[in-house]
Scaffold this active site. Structure first.
Site, PDB file in Angstrom:
ATOM      1  N   HIS A 247    -165.133 -65.631  27.997  1.00  0.00           N
ATOM      2  CA  HIS A 247    -163.682 -65.608  28.216  1.00  0.00           C
ATOM      3  C   HIS A 247    -163.119 -66.992  27.914  1.00  0.00           C
ATOM      4  O   HIS A 247    -163.860 -67.921  27.608  1.00  0.00           O
ATOM      5  CB  HIS A 247    -163.328 -65.148  29.643  1.00  0.00           C
ATOM      6  CG  HIS A 247    -163.802 -66.062  30.736  1.00  0.00           C
ATOM      7  ND1 HIS A 247    -163.605 -65.790  32.064  1.00  0.00           N
ATOM      8  CD2 HIS A 247    -164.458 -67.259  30.713  1.00  0.00           C
ATOM      9  CE1 HIS A 247    -164.113 -66.759  32.807  1.00  0.00           C
ATOM     10  NE2 HIS A 247    -164.637 -67.662  32.013  1.00  0.00           N
TER      11      HIS A 247
ATOM     12  N   SER B 120    -169.258 -66.999  31.091  1.00  0.00           N
ATOM     13  CA  SER B 120    -168.417 -68.167  30.886  1.00  0.00           C
ATOM     14  C   SER B 120    -169.235 -69.311  30.272  1.00  0.00           C
ATOM     15  O   SER B 120    -169.799 -69.153  29.193  1.00  0.00           O
ATOM     16  CB  SER B 120    -167.765 -68.550  32.226  1.00  0.00           C
ATOM     17  OG  SER B 120    -166.785 -69.522  32.066  1.00  0.00           O
TER      18      SER B 120
END
Length: 199
Positions: A123, A98
């Protein structure tokens, strides 16, 4: 409770002890481990600014082992990395997921590394809000703007077309170190320390 090792050095004036992170900072090494939040962000931003004031021409290394976290806290680190004069090299040990992966990809060109067994995951931003419908809409629009901004930067960092990034971040996208290199998140997979003090 986490224990912080102490390092004892001999100097001309006797012994001097440092906690391990202060000793690493002396070598221009910063550790980003654990969640990216306001506390860790403030520490890293402060260390980057301090190291720039110490020597604006010498590289700084950030070792990343992070599951990600707050976008605003991560963007404070990202903006400071771009703002300061020294090149900031990034090295993934363990995992960069992330916001951790975003920061890993944002190191100086040619100075983004991963160790062989590191794992990288990208993501789209996560967010949740409850309240009145109009307030929920305001926050949803904000998250969409943030997503667009992060995707553009990730596209620049990786040299991947924006459409590819947009498709690839729709769901959790896990990569090995070699896959991250092929994708453009890192420049090299290293087994020995090649970051160098003067590179």
């Amino acid at each position: 409770m986490s224990l912080v090792p102490m390092v004892v050095e001999q100097t001309s004036r006797g012994e001097r002890s440092y906690d391990i992170f202060s000793r690493l900072l002396k070598e221009r090494i910063i550790m980003l481990s654990g969640e990216v939040n306001d506390d860790s962000s403030n520490l890293i931003v402060s260390q980057l600014l301090f190291l720039e004031s110490e020597d604006p021409d010498k590289d700084i290394s950030i070792y990343i082992n992070s599951p990600g976290g707050s976008i605003t806290a991560g963007m404070a680190i990202y903006d400071t990395m771009q703002y300061i004069k020294p090149d900031v090299s990034t090295i993934c040990v363990g995992m960069a997921a992330s916001m951790g992966a975003f920061l890993l990809s944002s190191g100086a060109n040619g100075k983004r590394y991963a160790l062989p067994n590191a794992e990288i995951m990208i993501h789209q931003p996560l967010g949740g809000f409850q309240g009145q419908a109009t307030d929920i809409q305001i926050h949803a629009n904000r998250i969409l703007k943030i997503k667009e901004s992060l995707n553009k930067i990730l596209s620049e960092n990786t040299n991947q077309p924006l459409e590819v990034i947009e498709a690839d971040v729709e769901r959790d996208n896990f990569m090995t170190a070699d896959e991250a290199k092929t994708y453009g998140l890192v420049d090299k997979v290293i087994t020995k320390n090649e970051t160098g003090k003067d590179k």
